[in-house]
Design a protein around this motif. Structure first.
Motif, mmCIF file in Angstrom:
data_model
loop_
_atom_site.group_PDB
_atom_site.id
_atom_site.type_symbol
_atom_site.label_atom_id
_atom_site.label_comp_id
_atom_site.label_asym_id
_atom_site.label_seq_id
_atom_site.Cartn_x
_atom_site.Cartn_y
_atom_site.Cartn_z
ATOM 1 N N CYS A 46 -1.095 -2.556 -7.835
ATOM 2 C CA CYS A 46 -1.679 -1.829 -8.596
ATOM 3 C C CYS A 46 -0.848 -0.809 -9.368
ATOM 4 O O CYS A 46 -1.008 0.037 -10.091
ATOM 5 N N CYS A 100 0.087 3.275 -0.778
ATOM 6 C CA CYS A 100 -0.534 3.238 -1.977
ATOM 7 C C CYS A 100 -1.763 4.757 -2.198
ATOM 8 O O CYS A 100 -1.893 4.241 -1.829
ATOM 9 N N SER A 101 -1.556 4.941 -3.496
ATOM 10 C CA SER A 101 -1.937 6.047 -3.440
ATOM 11 C C SER A 101 -4.095 5.660 -3.875
ATOM 12 O O SER A 101 -4.750 6.352 -4.312
ATOM 13 N N GLU A 102 -4.120 4.561 -4.601
ATOM 14 C CA GLU A 102 -4.811 4.687 -5.617
ATOM 15 C C GLU A 102 -5.481 3.169 -4.151
ATOM 16 O O GLU A 102 -6.493 3.205 -3.822
ATOM 17 N N CYS A 103 -4.676 2.496 -3.549
ATOM 18 C CA CYS A 103 -5.872 0.946 -4.010
ATOM 19 C C CYS A 103 -5.676 1.208 -2.014
ATOM 20 O O CYS A 103 -5.721 0.013 -0.965
ATOM 21 N N ARG A 104 -4.484 1.977 -1.882
ATOM 22 C CA ARG A 104 -4.666 2.212 0.818
ATOM 23 C C ARG A 104 -3.280 0.617 0.833
ATOM 24 O O ARG A 104 -3.736 0.351 1.919
ATOM 25 N N SER A 131 0.706 1.721 -8.510
ATOM 26 C CA SER A 131 0.163 3.097 -8.785
ATOM 27 C C SER A 131 1.122 3.746 -7.502
ATOM 28 O O SER A 131 2.175 2.764 -6.899
#
Length: 397
Positions: free
Chosen positions: A242, A214-218, A244
């Motif tokens: 999330c 995920c680019s946001e929450c990894r 994303s």
């Protein structure tokens, strides 16, 4: 017309959720319709009008019906382009040189049985080859005036003969159109499959085991239904937690035993750890860019007439398509249980307009790996993204 063949059901029990499956498909179509702009909604309506003919009898010339319906839905347009992409039932439509609208019709089998789907694809390929073979004899026949049921039955009989001669497998004529020979066609150097298999928008896209982060929450996850474009660009997926966009970390072609596996939005990776049971999940189409673009990346994309003939041969009786409801008439459903199959299938349209800001995202290391890969037949190693456990077991898989 297939009655009396004594065709037995070789697939065992396929416990499809009839109402649940149909209602879910109808709900997705309703959501799709609500999200379309005015022009895309008209293109969707054109697909719906072309599909309606199949509730009456097997109807060849779906492409012509679709083109005629587009003209009816855009009466004031000065230019309508409907370019068929590849050899399957998918089109890129532009009206007055506007944005591309990707239109398609697909069949979904509402039962978890890969053998039935595989057999359906093989039969559909042979029906299509019969339609186009011998210099397009049957295609030309159907294009000449009204299509009678007598002509349709004659075509079905020829398909049945070739099914029997070839053991039900697809094939093609030789260059002199004299012998019916088994010919898988060009083979993909990446996944080892026929270039006619696993097509989306008329283009072969390898099914791969893909890893995303995920680019946001990894958060990291894997999918056995990753789709690889011809330029080795992975089609995107989104994070379950999330929502994303995911960053593509790595991929490799799936093995035969993994082809029908689902998604594993889980960091446990018990499949590869050596201890614990195989933990498999259903493909989450709402998170898959390929499903967003094509409706369902696991659907069967052939002309409705071709699919109807292939299905009718498999079940030993003429398949009849019925509208799901007055509110969702474009969803055509068929219950095969009366023919001894615990299985339901549906035909449905799809229209997709790619958002201008919907750009793919991937790890820069992924690009460097592709540029340095000298042997395109070599399976790239799976590297450790965040959340992968027991990497040694994974590398040795």
């Amino acid at each position: 017309m297939w009655g009396g063949r004594g065709y037995a059901n070789p697939y065992g029990d396929m416990h499809g959720d009839t109402e649940g499956g149909f209602s879910k498909a109808a709900s997705k179509l309703a959501d799709l319709r609500e999200g379309l702009d005015e022009e895309a909604a008209r293109a969707y309506r054109a697909l719906q009008l072309a599909l309606q003919r199949h509730t009456q009898a097997p109807a060849p010339q779906f492409a012509k019906s679709f083109h005629d319906s587009l003209n009816a839905m855009f009466p004031n347009a000065w230019d309508i382009s409907a370019r068929q992409v590849g050899t399957h039932n998918q089109w890129e439509v532009k009206v007055n040189n506007g944005p591309s609208m990707y239109c398609s019709v697909r069949l979904e089998v509402l039962a978890d049985d890969p053998n039935f789907v595989r057999d359906l694809k093989e039969k559909a390929r042979l029906v299509k080859d019969t339609l186009l073979g011998n210099r397009g004899k049957w295609k030309n026949t159907f294009e000449q005036g009204a299509v009678s049921m007598e002509k349709v039955r004659a075509f079905q009989r020829e398909c049945a003969t070739r099914f029997s001669e070839e053991g039900g497998k697809g094939g093609r004529r030789d260059r002199n159109n004299n012998n019916w020979v088994d010919a898988p066609g060009e083979i993909c150097g990446t996944c080892g499959k026929s270039m006619e298999d696993n097509q989306l928008n008329g283009v072969h896209m390898c099914v791969v085991l893909a890893i995303f982060e995920c680019s946001e929450c990894r958060y990291s996850w894997s999918s056995f239904n990753g789709r690889l474009r011809p330029d080795k660009e992975l089609m995107g997926q989104h994070c379950r937690k999330c929502k994303s966009p995911g960053i593509a970390k790595d991929w490799r072609p799936v093995t035969p035993g993994e082809e029908m596996d689902g998604d594993q939005q889980d960091e446990g990776w018990t499949r590869y750890g050596g201890g614990g049971s195989h933990k498999k999940g259903m493909h989450q189409s709402e998170l898959c860019d390929a499903c967003r673009e094509f409706g369902n990346c696991k659907g069967v994309f052939y002309d409705p007439f071709v699919l109807t003939v292939a299905l009718s041969y498999i079940v030993g009786d003429q398949v009849k398509w019925l509208p799901y409801s007055d509110n969702i008439p474009e969803l055509l459903v068929a219950d095969l249980s009366q023919s001894g199959f615990d299985c339901q299938v549906c035909l449905q349209p799809h229209v997709y307009v790619k958002p201008s800001d919907d750009e793919p995202r991937r790890d820069p290391d992924y690009d460097r790996k592709l540029n340095s890969q000298s042997n395109k037949n070599k399976r790239p190693p799976l590297r450790q993204p965040g959340g992968v456990k027991d990497q040694n077991a994974l590398d040795n898989f």
